[in-house]
Scaffold this motif. Structure first.
Motif, PDB file in Angstrom:
ATOM      1  N   SER A  31       0.827  -1.204   0.000  1.00  0.00           N
ATOM      2  CA  SER A  31       0.000   0.000   0.000  1.00  0.00           C
ATOM      3  C   SER A  31       0.862   1.254   0.000  1.00  0.00           C
ATOM      4  O   SER A  31       1.944   1.288   0.583  1.00  0.00           O
ATOM      5  CB  SER A  31      -0.952   0.004   1.201  1.00  0.00           C
ATOM      6  OG  SER A  31      -0.243  -0.178   2.402  1.00  0.00           O
ATOM      7  N   ASN A 156      -4.591  -2.258  -8.685  1.00  0.00           N
ATOM      8  CA  ASN A 156      -5.081  -0.945  -8.278  1.00  0.00           C
ATOM      9  C   ASN A 156      -6.285  -1.098  -7.355  1.00  0.00           C
ATOM     10  O   ASN A 156      -7.357  -1.522  -7.783  1.00  0.00           O
ATOM     11  CB  ASN A 156      -5.453  -0.127  -9.523  1.00  0.00           C
ATOM     12  CG  ASN A 156      -5.680   1.341  -9.214  1.00  0.00           C
ATOM     13  OD1 ASN A 156      -6.039   1.709  -8.101  1.00  0.00           O
ATOM     14  ND2 ASN A 156      -5.502   2.194 -10.213  1.00  0.00           N
ATOM     15  N   ASP A 158      -8.426   1.077  -4.151  1.00  0.00           N
ATOM     16  CA  ASP A 158      -8.575   2.217  -3.241  1.00  0.00           C
ATOM     17  C   ASP A 158      -8.534   1.679  -1.817  1.00  0.00           C
ATOM     18  O   ASP A 158      -9.193   0.674  -1.511  1.00  0.00           O
ATOM     19  CB  ASP A 158      -9.901   2.930  -3.470  1.00  0.00           C
ATOM     20  CG  ASP A 158      -9.896   3.771  -4.732  1.00  0.00           C
ATOM     21  OD1 ASP A 158      -8.808   4.076  -5.244  1.00  0.00           O
ATOM     22  OD2 ASP A 158     -10.995   4.100  -5.219  1.00  0.00           O
ATOM     23  N   LYS A 175      -3.606   3.983  -2.114  1.00  0.00           N
ATOM     24  CA  LYS A 175      -3.709   2.945  -3.133  1.00  0.00           C
ATOM     25  C   LYS A 175      -3.069   1.652  -2.638  1.00  0.00           C
ATOM     26  O   LYS A 175      -2.097   1.680  -1.858  1.00  0.00           O
ATOM     27  CB  LYS A 175      -3.024   3.385  -4.423  1.00  0.00           C
ATOM     28  CG  LYS A 175      -3.781   4.458  -5.190  1.00  0.00           C
ATOM     29  CD  LYS A 175      -5.096   3.913  -5.743  1.00  0.00           C
ATOM     30  CE  LYS A 175      -5.835   4.935  -6.583  1.00  0.00           C
ATOM     31  NZ  LYS A 175      -7.076   4.373  -7.159  1.00  0.00           N
ATOM     32  N   VAL A 240       1.243   3.227  -8.722  1.00  0.00           N
ATOM     33  CA  VAL A 240       0.048   3.835  -9.304  1.00  0.00           C
ATOM     34  C   VAL A 240       0.411   5.275  -9.651  1.00  0.00           C
ATOM     35  O   VAL A 240       0.875   6.034  -8.784  1.00  0.00           O
ATOM     36  CB  VAL A 240      -1.139   3.789  -8.338  1.00  0.00           C
ATOM     37  CG1 VAL A 240      -2.357   4.471  -8.961  1.00  0.00           C
ATOM     38  CG2 VAL A 240      -1.478   2.348  -7.964  1.00  0.00           C
ATOM     39  N   ASN A 244      -3.907   7.704 -12.337  1.00  0.00           N
ATOM     40  CA  ASN A 244      -4.590   6.467 -11.942  1.00  0.00           C
ATOM     41  C   ASN A 244      -4.254   5.269 -12.834  1.00  0.00           C
ATOM     42  O   ASN A 244      -4.839   4.205 -12.663  1.00  0.00           O
ATOM     43  CB  ASN A 244      -6.113   6.640 -11.864  1.00  0.00           C
ATOM     44  CG  ASN A 244      -6.724   5.713 -10.828  1.00  0.00           C
ATOM     45  OD1 ASN A 244      -6.151   5.488  -9.759  1.00  0.00           O
ATOM     46  ND2 ASN A 244      -7.884   5.152 -11.130  1.00  0.00           N
ATOM     47  N   SER A 246      -1.847   2.184 -13.546  1.00  0.00           N
ATOM     48  CA  SER A 246      -1.035   1.404 -12.608  1.00  0.00           C
ATOM     49  C   SER A 246      -0.091   0.486 -13.364  1.00  0.00           C
ATOM     50  O   SER A 246      -0.319   0.123 -14.519  1.00  0.00           O
ATOM     51  CB  SER A 246      -1.923   0.606 -11.644  1.00  0.00           C
ATOM     52  OG  SER A 246      -3.000  -0.009 -12.306  1.00  0.00           O
TER      53      SER A 246
END
Length: 438
Positions: A31, A156, A158, A175, A240, A244, A246
């Protein structure tokens, strides 16, 4: 009217759950996030795995404060294999008070490290489809020695959650990435098993055919080899971009330190379509050195890839202090240790095709895996002088085993020239640290 093909999730619940009694299997979450209270940037990796050789389970987590450029928490240890709980048909893995749970597209990670007063609760919501490495060629099966394993990842997600460090608590947002791998292979003895040799040869053949089909015949201007980059190592990064998109890069080392990559560079602009570049050239800009094992590894890498009309140039580099996990093998082994080097960093580059040019930048995580051998560091680099500039070749040899460096230059055009030289290596003067963080 042409109807668009609806892309499907290639993972089944059976893929995500355990494959016990495989010889090895792991689940890993990465992360990149900010703590909302102070806007600091962080990266966290957590891994749970089991292996049947010892047997044992492996538990690890590493937290970097990217803003202050330091590793603040690390935990890596082996324990009784029966202390790791895992189930089939879903991600439900736990060790004591820490756990991973979920199925695509939702996951939850809980880390409870009372000894270091660290706790994390993070939810992952997928923004991309999962993807197998070399999905259209081998469906995720990759060779290692005479054996093979299956390797997939989710690029990817959230993420949001909470982080507790000591007496401080933070809300986080950013991310995330998930990977899962399983198979029957040995890092210590990669050629010991022959039961899967037919499948392994088939995987090698399909990958080689794919690799050759993406390349035009030609002669390189430079190529390098080193014993550090033996077949038991790999280069890896994930990131990422700010737009956006990746990226994933995994390169299996076949002793090369510069030249063609024997891996895949995978990019998705929307989480649905994946561009798997296997025509990739790589170059190391900067290396770090581990003196005890006489081993170099990269902390700054450049790549260029091509897939039909698509072209990409990327650079990834370390921006914090690094963390080296080293697990020595017993004396008498050809390989001396299993080493993972973790480095948060930055990634920048340019993507082009027939319709557009896209500048890319973002944060990333770099990991280098190596198994140094008893041979130490030995490298060989060739530089070729090609028409119309001339015809010739330069050779650089660095041998810790022999304690010498050698340089030879042989040139035919534009005028004949021969040059060579030798000098001893003074190991006490080898710099083990990078001088700057860019």
């Amino acid at each position: 009217m042409i109807e668009k093909v609806k892309l499907k999730n290639p993972w089944t619940p059976q893929d995500e759950g355990d494959h016990h009694p495989s010889m090895k299997e792991w689940w890993c979450f990465e992360s990149l996030f900010k703590t909302l209270e102070d806007n600091r940037k962080w990266t966290l990796k957590t891994t749970m795995a089991y292996e049947q050789e010892t047997p044992s389970c492996f538990i690890a987590h590493t937290l970097f404060d990217m803003t202050n450029r330091k590793c603040v928490i690390h935990q890596n240890f082996n324990d009784d294999v029966n202390k790791l709980s895992h189930k089939k048909n879903k991600v439900e893995v736990s060790y004591k008070k820490s756990s991973y749970n979920g199925l695509y597209p939702n996951y939850h990670v809980h880390i409870d490290d009372g000894k270091q007063e660290f706790m994390a609760d993070i939810g992952y919501k997928a923004q991309s489809l999962p993807h197998w490495s070399a999905q259209n060629i081998t469906n995720g099966f990759l060779p290692i020695g005479f054996d093979y394993y299956r390797y997939g990842w989710l690029l990817n997600c959230d993420i949001s959650g909470k982080l507790n460090i000591g007496d401080k608590s933070y809300n986080i947002k950013g991310k995330g990435y998930l990977e899962h791998a399983y198979g029957n292979w040995s890092y210590k003895n990669p050629f010991q098993k022959l039961s899967g040799i037919k499948q392994t040869i088939s995987i090698y053949a399909r990958l080689v055919a794919w690799w050759l089909s993406q390349r035009r015949p030609g002669f390189p201007r430079r190529i390098g080899f080193a014993t550090d980059n033996n077949i038991m190592g790999n280069d890896w990064f994930w990131g990422v971009f700010d737009n956006n998109w990746s990226v994933f890069y995994g390169n299996s080392m076949f002793w090369l330190t510069e030249g063609p990559a024997f891996g895949v560079l995978s990019i998705t602009p929307d989480g649905k379509e994946f561009w798997d570049f296997c025509n990739v050239q790589f170059h190391y800009n900067k290396l770090l050195y581990i003196k005890k094992y006489d081993m170099y590894y990269p902390c700054d890498i450049e790549l260029c890839g091509q897939l039909n009309d698509k072209k990409i140039n990327l650079r990834v580099w370390m921006t914090t202090e690094n963390f080296e996990y080293i697990s020595p093998y017993r004396k008498g082994n050809f390989y001396k240790a299993y080493i993972i080097c973790e480095m948060p960093g930055r990634i920048e580059g340019v993507y082009t095709d027939n319709e557009r040019t896209v500048k890319l930048q973002g944060d990333c995580k770099i990991e280098i895996q190596r198994q140094p051998s008893i041979l130490g560091h030995n490298s060989l680099k060739f530089d070729f002088l090609l028409p119309p500039k001339g015809v010739g070749m330069s050779v650089d040899l660095h041998s810790s085993h022999l304690g010498k460096k050698m340089f030879t230059k042989f040139q035919l055009m534009p005028y004949p020239k021969i040059k060579c030289g030798f000098r001893r290596i003074n190991s006490s003067k080898i710099n083990t640290k990078t001088k700057t963080y860019n």
